[in-house]
Write a protein that holds these residues in place. Structure first.
Motif, PDB file in Angstrom:
ATOM      1  N   PRO A  19      35.680  28.531  43.130  1.00  0.00           N
ATOM      2  CA  PRO A  19      35.765  28.267  42.520  1.00  0.00           C
ATOM      3  C   PRO A  19      36.900  27.856  41.352  1.00  0.00           C
ATOM      4  N   THR A  20      37.634  29.098  41.948  1.00  0.00           N
ATOM      5  CA  THR A  20      38.393  29.522  40.358  1.00  0.00           C
ATOM      6  C   THR A  20      39.784  28.445  41.101  1.00  0.00           C
ATOM      7  N   HIS A  21      40.126  27.376  40.638  1.00  0.00           N
ATOM      8  CA  HIS A  21      40.851  26.526  40.288  1.00  0.00           C
ATOM      9  C   HIS A  21      42.370  26.799  39.992  1.00  0.00           C
ATOM     10  N   GLY A  22      43.401  27.315  40.667  1.00  0.00           N
ATOM     11  CA  GLY A  22      44.904  27.006  40.433  1.00  0.00           C
ATOM     12  C   GLY A  22      44.697  28.912  40.862  1.00  0.00           C
ATOM     13  N   SER A  23      44.255  29.677  41.320  1.00  0.00           N
ATOM     14  CA  SER A  23      44.907  30.945  42.087  1.00  0.00           C
ATOM     15  C   SER A  23      46.220  31.041  42.777  1.00  0.00           C
ATOM     16  N   CYS A  24      46.916  31.555  42.603  1.00  0.00           N
ATOM     17  CA  CYS A  24      47.676  31.530  43.468  1.00  0.00           C
ATOM     18  C   CYS A  24      48.049  33.192  44.717  1.00  0.00           C
ATOM     19  N   HIS A  25      47.249  34.087  44.727  1.00  0.00           N
ATOM     20  CA  HIS A  25      47.506  34.832  45.234  1.00  0.00           C
ATOM     21  C   HIS A  25      46.748  35.675  46.160  1.00  0.00           C
ATOM     22  N   PHE A  73      46.843  23.809  46.470  1.00  0.00           N
ATOM     23  CA  PHE A  73      46.354  23.879  48.325  1.00  0.00           C
ATOM     24  C   PHE A  73      46.571  25.340  47.712  1.00  0.00           C
ATOM     25  N   PRO A  74      45.967  26.309  47.848  1.00  0.00           N
ATOM     26  CA  PRO A  74      45.530  27.679  48.090  1.00  0.00           C
ATOM     27  C   PRO A  74      46.745  28.334  48.673  1.00  0.00           C
ATOM     28  N   PHE A  75      46.758  28.037  50.132  1.00  0.00           N
ATOM     29  CA  PHE A  75      48.002  28.865  50.429  1.00  0.00           C
ATOM     30  C   PHE A  75      49.584  28.268  50.289  1.00  0.00           C
ATOM     31  N   ASP A  76      49.307  27.814  49.259  1.00  0.00           N
ATOM     32  CA  ASP A  76      51.069  27.404  49.084  1.00  0.00           C
ATOM     33  C   ASP A  76      52.162  28.884  49.309  1.00  0.00           C
ATOM     34  N   PRO A  77      53.152  28.682  49.530  1.00  0.00           N
ATOM     35  CA  PRO A  77      53.905  29.878  49.683  1.00  0.00           C
ATOM     36  C   PRO A  77      53.325  30.871  48.674  1.00  0.00           C
ATOM     37  N   ILE A  85      37.080  44.290  41.483  1.00  0.00           N
ATOM     38  CA  ILE A  85      38.396  44.246  41.934  1.00  0.00           C
ATOM     39  C   ILE A  85      38.818  42.568  41.950  1.00  0.00           C
ATOM     40  N   VAL A  86      38.465  42.466  42.710  1.00  0.00           N
ATOM     41  CA  VAL A  86      39.307  40.660  42.722  1.00  0.00           C
ATOM     42  C   VAL A  86      38.735  39.778  40.996  1.00  0.00           C
ATOM     43  N   ASN A  87      37.615  40.151  40.594  1.00  0.00           N
ATOM     44  CA  ASN A  87      37.183  39.562  39.132  1.00  0.00           C
ATOM     45  C   ASN A  87      38.224  39.779  37.884  1.00  0.00           C
ATOM     46  N   ARG A  88      38.493  41.179  38.225  1.00  0.00           N
ATOM     47  CA  ARG A  88      40.230  41.652  37.043  1.00  0.00           C
ATOM     48  C   ARG A  88      41.410  40.550  38.737  1.00  0.00           C
ATOM     49  N   MET A  89      41.541  40.984  39.255  1.00  0.00           N
ATOM     50  CA  MET A  89      42.665  40.776  39.966  1.00  0.00           C
ATOM     51  C   MET A  89      43.175  38.940  39.544  1.00  0.00           C
ATOM     52  N   LEU A  90      41.986  38.246  39.203  1.00  0.00           N
ATOM     53  CA  LEU A  90      42.185  36.755  39.256  1.00  0.00           C
ATOM     54  C   LEU A  90      42.082  36.348  38.406  1.00  0.00           C
ATOM     55  N   LYS A  91      42.385  37.484  37.339  1.00  0.00           N
ATOM     56  CA  LYS A  91      42.010  37.417  35.667  1.00  0.00           C
ATOM     57  C   LYS A  91      43.590  37.019  35.421  1.00  0.00           C
ATOM     58  N   LEU A  92      44.313  38.359  36.524  1.00  0.00           N
ATOM     59  CA  LEU A  92      46.143  38.131  36.009  1.00  0.00           C
ATOM     60  C   LEU A  92      46.718  37.207  37.091  1.00  0.00           C
ATOM     61  N   ASP A  93      45.597  36.888  38.150  1.00  0.00           N
ATOM     62  CA  ASP A  93      46.560  35.474  38.864  1.00  0.00           C
ATOM     63  C   ASP A  93      46.210  34.268  37.761  1.00  0.00           C
ATOM     64  N   VAL A  94      46.027  34.113  37.756  1.00  0.00           N
ATOM     65  CA  VAL A  94      45.889  32.496  36.727  1.00  0.00           C
ATOM     66  C   VAL A  94      46.368  32.938  35.209  1.00  0.00           C
ATOM     67  N   SER A  95      46.236  33.965  35.074  1.00  0.00           N
ATOM     68  CA  SER A  95      48.040  33.872  33.628  1.00  0.00           C
ATOM     69  C   SER A  95      48.967  34.101  34.531  1.00  0.00           C
ATOM     70  N   ALA A  96      49.499  33.563  35.083  1.00  0.00           N
ATOM     71  CA  ALA A  96      50.466  33.677  35.919  1.00  0.00           C
ATOM     72  C   ALA A  96      50.585  32.578  37.173  1.00  0.00           C
ATOM     73  N   PRO A  97      51.119  31.673  36.296  1.00  0.00           N
ATOM     74  CA  PRO A  97      50.908  29.789  37.369  1.00  0.00           C
ATOM     75  C   PRO A  97      51.884  30.554  38.405  1.00  0.00           C
TER      76      PRO A  97
END
Length: 580
Positions: free
Chosen positions: A296-302, A499-503, A189-201
């Motif tokens: 290890p994933t750079h730029g994930s937001c959520h 900063f991974p825990f930005d707003p 689940i996290v793997n697929r959600m990461l794909k969504l997360d990094v594709s929505a900066p």
């Protein structure tokens, strides 16, 4: 007797071929009775018809309780007697984890879409899980065959929010009654959600949401020009007051985050009370997924807020998470990228988690700051004691984590007994860190450097502006670029840090995060350029600086690959050894 064996709902009768039917000379009971008596004609005919590949499976979901019960009994007998059919049965059940596909004709074009309005979906899903539990009971090795099937049937991330929501919800239900699969299911689940997360900066989501609000406001203003009745005041449900995200990827991610956070809460609480053992077990599974995928994933937001939310349930969980990050940061056996990411998570968590007491913040500073001093000691006698991220990346990330933490939590550290608080901050000897030859202020984010300098000057802890000015003066001459002009692209974020825990930007799932989150409160004693309302939460304006067209030095050694610094000692971490 003619028995149709395919699902008929929604068929276009005029444009569809004749339905396949199973035809044999009598009822099944009579056919079997004849077979026992030696008459095999009807039995052979029945076998021939059932072997026809065009014959579909019996539509058992949503049928009467008697039919469902008989079908489940048939599945149980089949997989226990003939395990060769186990995979086929599992695939059949899992294929029903999402709404059925229906064809909708729009403009003469057939469009396949999910039947989201099916009122029988909850009942159908219950029957699917009932079937899986029966199969798992009769075939203990079921769990070994499940994950490839669950992975293969996972919908594409471009599918509708409802389709993704149903599938993820059903996966998490499987994790409840087959607990040995929970870690693997969370990883999927996290793997697929990461794909969504990094594709929505972050910046893209903010822009889309802001544009939607502006369009809504503009539409209301234009409509108001023709509204002559001043007593009529209508409140419209536009994007600003809606829980739906206007950014399509963010909307799907928001839906899945809401499901995942609800699962975490339900697993950890029994009758409204926290179950410590269940919470510890889930924490271990989630941290393994965090280490493998999220860190290890750079730029994930959520997606990382799943760990943030879990840690809010109990202080011991938050301290265990900080201890875990600390071990990764100060261990030379890990790559520089992982160590730097760990420092970023540590600083951001200390700054943003409002459920952390000041004692925990101080304890973490008592780990980080002495480690920085020991690192400086180890470099002073070497020829590598100069500013170079390739050599000292984890050191600089740890410095930035300390600066960032002090920016957000200095008020808590000084609250109550100002004299005692100042004595503690002075005892950190920040001046030595700032003045060392490694020059951390040169590579930290400008927003962090400037705010840290202002706060430390106010409390006379260290005067950073001399070093900042010196760093600005040591800018290399700029050579005219091939495209003309006297500007080159200078990297203002050489650490490539974030900063991974930005707003948190997602609306529905964000309701669970908001009470736990420390927003940025700009110190009133300073005079800063005014930010817009959309930026008031964060002095970094919710974005990580990227390369900009400014006059300055070229990246130089920043382009080289990162390498781990030498191993240095670390103080004890007894405060994190508390039992749950």
């Amino acid at each position: 007797l003619a028995t149709p064996l395919i699902y008929t709902e929604g068929r276009d009768f005029l444009n569809s071929p004749p339905m396949k039917t199973v035809r044999f000379g009598g009822s099944v009971v009579s056919t079997l009775h004849k077979f026992k008596q030696g008459d095999t004609s009807d039995y052979e005919l029945l076998k021939h018809q059932l072997a026809d590949p065009d014959i579909k499976r019996l539509p058992w979901l949503g049928r009467s309780p008697a039919v469902v019960e008989e079908y489940l009994a048939f599945l149980s007998n089949l997989v226990s007697a003939q395990t060769v059919y186990l995979r086929s049965c599992l695939k059949m059940v899992v294929s029903n984890f999402t709404p059925k596909r229906v064809k909708v004709c729009e403009g003469g074009v057939d469009i396949s879409d999910s039947d989201d309005d099916d009122e029988n979906l909850p009942g159908n899903f219950d029957q699917c899980h009932q079937a899986l539990q029966l199969i798992a009971r009769y075939v203990p090795s079921t769990s070994r065959f499940m994950m490839p099937i669950l992975t293969d049937n996972f919908p594409f991330v471009q599918k509708s929010s409802r389709t993704l929501e149903c599938y993820v919800h059903n996966l998490l239900r499987v994790a409840v009654y087959i607990p040995t699969l929970r870690r693997d299911i969370l990883e999927l689940i996290v793997n697929r959600m990461l794909k969504l997360d990094v594709s929505a900066p972050r910046g893209e989501i903010e822009e889309v949401e802001e544009n939607a609000v502006q369009k809504e406001v503009k539409g209301e203003q234009e409509e108001g020009l023709f509204d002559m009745d001043e007593d009529v005041c209508s409140v419209k449900s536009g994007p600003e007051g809606s829980d739906r995200m206007c950014h399509p990827v963010a909307e799907r991610l928001d839906t899945l985050m809401a499901v995942l956070l609800a699962f975490i809460k339900d697993v950890c609480h029994v009758n409204g009370c926290l179950d410590v053992e269940r919470t510890k077990d889930l924490y271990r599974d989630l941290i393994c997924v965090f280490d493998k995928l999220i860190l290890p994933t750079h730029g994930s937001c959520h997606i990382q807020y799943s760990v943030f939310y879990l840690c809010s349930f109990r202080l011991a969980l938050a301290e265990a998470f900080l201890e875990h990050l600390w071990r990764l940061l100060q261990s030379p056996s890990h790559s520089a990228v992982i160590r730097q990411a760990s420092a970023g998570y540590m600083g951001s968590f200390l700054a943003r988690a409002n459920f952390l007491p000041v004692a925990t913040v101080r304890a973490c500073l008592d780990l980080l700051v002495p480690w920085l001093h020991l690192y400086i000691d180890s470099q002073d006698s070497r020829s590598r004691a100069y500013c170079d991220i390739a050599l000292h990346g984890p050191f600089y990330s740890a410095c930035q984590a300390v600066f960032y933490t002090l920016i957000f939590r200095h008020g808590d550290l000084l609250k109550g007994d100002m004299g005692k608080g100042l004595a503690y901050l002075q005892g950190l000897n920040l001046e030595r860190i700032v003045m060392c030859q490694l020059n951390p202020l040169k590579v930290c984010l400008p927003a962090v450097t400037n705010m840290f300098a202002a706060i430390t000057r106010k409390y006379q802890l260290v005067f950073c502006y001399t070093i900042i000015e010196r760093n600005n003066r040591h800018v290399l001459p700029v050579v005219r670029t091939s495209v003309g002009g006297d500007c080159v692209s200078t990297n203002t974020n050489p650490l490539d840090s974030f900063f991974p825990f930005d707003p948190y930007l997602l609306k529905r799932s964000g309701k669970l995060i908001e009470p736990l989150y420390q927003v940025w409160e700009e110190p009133s004693v300073f005079s800063w350029p005014q930010c817009s309302d959309a930026d008031e939460d964060d002095f970094l304006r919710g974005e990580t600086p990227e390369s900009k067209e400014v006059v300055g030095m070229t990246p130089g050694s920043y382009d080289s690959h990162l390498r781990s610094p030498s191993s240095v000692g670390s103080p004890p971490i007894a405060f994190l050894q508390k039992p749950f």
